[in-house]
Design a protein around this motif. Structure first.
Motif, PDB file in Angstrom:
ATOM      1  N   PRO A 279       0.042  -0.947  -3.083  1.00 48.76           N
ATOM      2  CA  PRO A 279       0.487   0.150  -2.384  1.00 48.76           C
ATOM      3  C   PRO A 279       1.510   0.104  -1.015  1.00 48.76           C
ATOM      4  CG  PRO A 279      -1.047   0.828  -1.856  1.00 48.76           C
ATOM      5  CD  PRO A 279      -0.789  -1.435  -2.897  1.00 48.76           C
ATOM      6  N   THR A 280       2.380   0.848  -0.675  1.00 46.82           N
ATOM      7  CA  THR A 280       3.473   1.345   0.688  1.00 46.82           C
ATOM      8  C   THR A 280       1.985   1.428   1.606  1.00 46.82           C
ATOM      9  OG1 THR A 280       4.037   3.663   0.854  1.00 46.82           O
ATOM     10  CG2 THR A 280       5.913   1.577  -0.490  1.00 46.82           C
ATOM     11  N   TRP A 281       2.044   1.194   3.437  1.00 50.38           N
ATOM     12  CA  TRP A 281       1.853   1.422   4.430  1.00 50.38           C
ATOM     13  C   TRP A 281       1.510   3.014   4.262  1.00 50.38           C
ATOM     14  CZ3 TRP A 281      -2.197   0.142   7.089  1.00 50.38           C
ATOM     15  CH2 TRP A 281      -2.391   0.846   8.027  1.00 50.38           C
ATOM     16  N   GLN A 282       2.846   3.824   3.763  1.00 53.19           N
ATOM     17  CA  GLN A 282       2.612   5.212   4.219  1.00 53.19           C
ATOM     18  C   GLN A 282       1.614   6.134   3.067  1.00 53.19           C
ATOM     19  OE1 GLN A 282       6.400   6.727   4.040  1.00 53.19           O
ATOM     20  NE2 GLN A 282       5.912   9.116   3.993  1.00 53.19           N
ATOM     21  N   GLU A 283       2.096   4.738   1.178  1.00 49.28           N
ATOM     22  CA  GLU A 283       1.249   5.455   0.620  1.00 49.28           C
ATOM     23  C   GLU A 283      -0.385   5.355   1.246  1.00 49.28           C
ATOM     24  OE1 GLU A 283       3.501   4.515  -3.010  1.00 49.28           O
ATOM     25  OE2 GLU A 283       2.542   3.256  -2.331  1.00 49.28           O
ATOM     26  N   ILE A 284      -0.729   4.367   1.685  1.00 52.20           N
ATOM     27  CA  ILE A 284      -2.152   3.984   2.070  1.00 52.20           C
ATOM     28  C   ILE A 284      -2.871   5.456   3.642  1.00 52.20           C
ATOM     29  CG2 ILE A 284      -3.766   2.670   3.380  1.00 52.20           C
ATOM     30  CD1 ILE A 284      -1.867  -0.316   2.005  1.00 52.20           C
ATOM     31  N   SER A 285      -1.419   4.962   4.183  1.00 53.22           N
ATOM     32  CA  SER A 285      -2.244   6.125   5.244  1.00 53.22           C
ATOM     33  C   SER A 285      -2.310   7.639   4.955  1.00 53.22           C
ATOM     34  CB  SER A 285      -1.065   6.118   6.284  1.00 53.22           C
ATOM     35  OG  SER A 285      -0.623   4.504   6.635  1.00 53.22           O
ATOM     36  N   GLU A 286      -1.371   7.727   3.215  1.00 52.41           N
ATOM     37  CA  GLU A 286      -1.613   8.922   3.236  1.00 52.41           C
ATOM     38  C   GLU A 286      -2.328   9.121   1.995  1.00 52.41           C
ATOM     39  OE1 GLU A 286       2.232   9.801   2.344  1.00 52.41           O
ATOM     40  OE2 GLU A 286       3.488  10.421   4.129  1.00 52.41           O
ATOM     41  N   ARG A 287      -2.995   8.337   1.792  1.00 53.73           N
ATOM     42  CA  ARG A 287      -3.851   8.459   0.805  1.00 53.73           C
ATOM     43  C   ARG A 287      -5.017   9.441   0.609  1.00 53.73           C
ATOM     44  NH1 ARG A 287      -5.201   3.232  -3.008  1.00 53.73           N
ATOM     45  NH2 ARG A 287      -5.794   4.064  -5.035  1.00 53.73           N
ATOM     46  N   THR A 288      -5.231  10.210  -0.250  1.00 59.37           N
ATOM     47  CA  THR A 288      -7.292  10.831   0.313  1.00 59.37           C
ATOM     48  C   THR A 288      -8.250   9.665   0.204  1.00 59.37           C
ATOM     49  OG1 THR A 288      -5.726  12.546  -1.021  1.00 59.37           O
ATOM     50  CG2 THR A 288      -8.613  12.851  -0.810  1.00 59.37           C
TER      51      THR A 288
END
Length: 170
Positions: free
Chosen positions: A125-134
């Protein structure tokens, strides 16, 4: 014992889980590997909950053989954590929950963006996906911070805390 790891991608959980499995001569069950195998099989593009369900079965089989099992997954939801606890209960073993964090956000981002995959075909996952993950808050887990500690230092602390937990449950 079932040692249930969780933490955001890039926090260091697989590094620590593998090293702990090596130190304890335990079985390492990694949900990323299982999920990618399901996707590679062509049965499904999205492994959904199947990866976790397969991992629960593999862990249960090994626990009933008397092996210590390290369960390695993001484990972001209370429901998955509860399911792991049910696996331990069904096998009649102690469960320990371990949340791996990297409290230094810049370091965490660097790790997430520069790490290579060791599972063929797995897209990180991208950093954005990690940051926005539930990611539901953990309660009662052993929290291990990998931000500024060596793997050996983290392992020493974790093994000590696991031994204390195991002694309390005897």
């Amino acid at each position: 014992m079932l040692i249930i790891f969780g933490g955001l991608p890039g926090s260091g959980k697989t590094t620590i889980a593998r090293a702990l499995a090596d130190r304890l001569n335990a079985v390492h069950v990694r949900v990323d590997t299982i999920e990618q195998a399901i996707r590679a099989s062509g049965i499904a593009d999205d492994a959904g909950p199947a990866g976790y369900i397969v991992a629960y079965g593999i862990a249960g089989d090994n626990l009933t053989l008397g092996r210590t099992v390290i369960a390695d997954s993001v484990n972001p939801l209370r429901i998955t954590r509860s399911a792991w606890l049910s696996v331990a209960q069904a096998a009649g073993v102690t469960a320990a929950e371990v949340e791996v964090v990297c409290s230094d956000k810049a370091e965490h981002r660097k790790r997430a963006e520069t790490r290579l995959t060791d599972v063929e075909g797995l897209v990180k996952p991208t950093w954005q996906e990690i940051s926005e993950r539930t990611y539901d808050e953990w309660h009662g887990a052993i929290v291990i911070d990998t931000a500024s500690n060596t793997v050996d230092a983290v392992l020493d602390e974790l093994v000590s805390r696991l031994k204390s937990l195991d002694a309390m449950n005897e």
